[in-house]
Design a protein around this motif. Sequence first.
Motif, PDB file in Angstrom:
ATOM      1  N   VAL A 267       0.993  -0.869  -0.033  1.00  0.00           N
ATOM      2  CA  VAL A 267      -0.168  -0.005  -0.127  1.00  0.00           C
ATOM      3  C   VAL A 267       0.816   0.864   0.101  1.00  0.00           C
ATOM      4  N   THR A 268       0.601   2.087  -1.394  1.00  0.00           N
ATOM      5  CA  THR A 268       1.708   3.394  -0.875  1.00  0.00           C
ATOM      6  C   THR A 268       0.681   4.795  -0.934  1.00  0.00           C
ATOM      7  N   VAL A 269       1.796   5.002   0.036  1.00  0.00           N
ATOM      8  CA  VAL A 269       1.246   6.431   0.551  1.00  0.00           C
ATOM      9  C   VAL A 269       2.294   7.552   0.053  1.00  0.00           C
ATOM     10  N   ILE A 270       1.795   8.127  -0.767  1.00  0.00           N
ATOM     11  CA  ILE A 270       2.131   9.219  -1.634  1.00  0.00           C
ATOM     12  C   ILE A 270       1.867  11.280  -0.798  1.00  0.00           C
ATOM     13  N   GLY A 271       2.553  12.011  -1.517  1.00  0.00           N
ATOM     14  CA  GLY A 271       2.059  13.263  -1.017  1.00  0.00           C
ATOM     15  C   GLY A 271       2.800  13.509   0.174  1.00  0.00           C
ATOM     16  N   ALA A 272       1.296  14.456   0.769  1.00  0.00           N
ATOM     17  CA  ALA A 272       1.764  15.736   1.573  1.00  0.00           C
ATOM     18  C   ALA A 272       1.599  14.832   3.103  1.00  0.00           C
ATOM     19  N   VAL A 273       2.760  13.806   3.241  1.00  0.00           N
ATOM     20  CA  VAL A 273       2.951  13.176   4.718  1.00  0.00           C
ATOM     21  C   VAL A 273       4.398  13.348   4.691  1.00  0.00           C
ATOM     22  N   MET A 274       4.680  12.759   5.756  1.00  0.00           N
ATOM     23  CA  MET A 274       6.479  13.068   6.871  1.00  0.00           C
ATOM     24  C   MET A 274       7.493  12.495   6.004  1.00  0.00           C
ATOM     25  N   PRO A 276       6.798   9.690   2.821  1.00  0.00           N
ATOM     26  CA  PRO A 276       5.888   8.986   1.856  1.00  0.00           C
ATOM     27  C   PRO A 276       6.615   7.851   1.753  1.00  0.00           C
ATOM     28  N   THR A 277       5.951   6.119   1.485  1.00  0.00           N
ATOM     29  CA  THR A 277       6.405   5.128   2.224  1.00  0.00           C
ATOM     30  C   THR A 277       6.106   3.710   0.866  1.00  0.00           C
ATOM     31  N   SER A 278       6.444   2.828   0.426  1.00  0.00           N
ATOM     32  CA  SER A 278       5.623   1.540   0.134  1.00  0.00           C
ATOM     33  C   SER A 278       5.290   1.101   1.154  1.00  0.00           C
TER      34      SER A 278
END
Length: 582
Positions: A267-274, A276-278
């Motif tokens: 699950v990939t998290v992109i954008g305005a996070v501290m 970004p991680t897969s």
Amino acid sequence: MKKFDLLKNVAVAMLLFVATLPSYAQTKGFSSFDTEKLLQEEMKSSLTAEKALTSETMIYGDVVEPEHYKIGPGDVLSYYNFNVSTSAQFMTVSPECSVYIPRIGELSIKDMTLDEAKKAIIERVKQNQSNAAVSVGLYKPRRVYITVSGNTLFEGTYSLPASYRVSTAIAAVSQLTDAERSQPVLHFNYEQAKNKKRKNEKKFGSTGFASQSDFTNRNIFLVKKNGTSQNVDIEKARVTGDVSFDPYITENDKIIIPYENDDNGYVTVIGAVMQPTSVSWKQGDKISEIIKMSGGLAPNADLDNVILTDAYGVTTEIKIAADGSVLNDAEVAAGGTISVEAKSAGAKKSDVKHGFVSVRGEVNNPGTYPIIEGETRVKDVITLAGGFTSAAYLPLGTIYRSNGTTDISKFDDSYFEFYKVADLTMEDSTRTRYALNNLAPIVSCNLADLYVNNSDADNVLIRTGDYINIPKCPNNVYVFGYVKKPGYVDFVPGQTLEWYLERVGGVSEGGKKGRARIIRGSTGVWADNDKDTFVYAGDRIYVPTSPDNPPGTQLQTYSLIITAFVSIASLMLSVYQMLFKN
């Protein structure tokens, strides 16, 4: 006389006290022999505890959770019985995993947690003294031997405090000691791994995309000495606070660090996070947990523009409260993408499709933009970003693409396996192996040819996670090597290598002008010194000296030339003699 009477009274009192000890012991259920034995055992226990307390100091690593910490041989417990004394006494856990409670006796605490052991000790004391005020705690944790193996440069067996959890143990052993720094191969691998990670983070750190996955942290394998095993999920423990996902180490634990598995879901998290991680997917993962695993929302996150896109392109709005909590928290399926837009980003949640690309540098609207895999091309993305600014310099424009690998490169048998099948010279094979180990994460595309010469071949397809960077013109060229005045030279469009060499005073003694090369600033490719090859801003020009050949090579070359001339002359003489004889 008064002084003598005082001493006599003290002596009588001491005799009466000693005489009453056997009867006191009997009233408490002990014989005089038992009392003596208890005092001897108490003295022995005190000496053992004192030895443990004066041994080397240690860093505890983690706060000890009594419900999860397993008691073992060598642990030192503090013991207070306020009915007897306000001073602490110390009990060392024996190799049989038992403790000797002062004035009470031996108690087995085998296979107990710290919390269970504390309750057992207090209960045992209260059996003899029902109104006793007792306090028990861990004063000093024992050291245990563990083994670390797998995807790490630091395989081996280590002695660490039992208060370390698996994550702390891995961090503790993943540092070079002074002795290890003197080992060239290990030191090289360690520094190379750090440099790769640093370069990857530097390149993708501000793009809003993941530079690597957390597969390793979520799939560590822990084997206990009794044969049981469990999956250690460091990230889950961190975001939930559940110690069971990242347990304390115990005797003879085996920690196996996994290699990347391409078949594993993410699950990939992109954008305005501290960060970004897969995220390596696990059954039961929730939206809130995945966001926390990426470091949480960034200060500039648009809480009204957070989207979950599943593997099939279906989008769901994630509702975020003002405090950052997820209001419609739910489990996430593998293959999903959580996109958190920044307040200044150009992409709108209504435009979110199957993927995302980041554009930075000299475009009118830098940001993260939606793409459709297999359809969106470079020009489409640049249009979404509002086109180039007047300061954009396309020859240095680059499209970066991360491969996401986390495996650590080692100098091992794979190097020799590579040479076994290579059909180049040893020198070329070595250069090739080095190049493969340092592949640039870039897409083959010349933006200058695309926009100036309308090259359709350079209008490449964009993939999710790509990062397009359009820099300003650096307005200089760096000339170095065997030249008279090395350094930066102001860039002038349409000039060749020869022109720049004149600007630095020409080639110095020992330099070989014919071997000079242009090193492209955008790709690092070495270009030939041709009349039609122009130098771009940001390029570097290198003038080398003669090749470093082994001693005698030049003499051998001359010998071969002379031999060739002699052979040709002999052949011509033979032909001449044959013609004249005929």
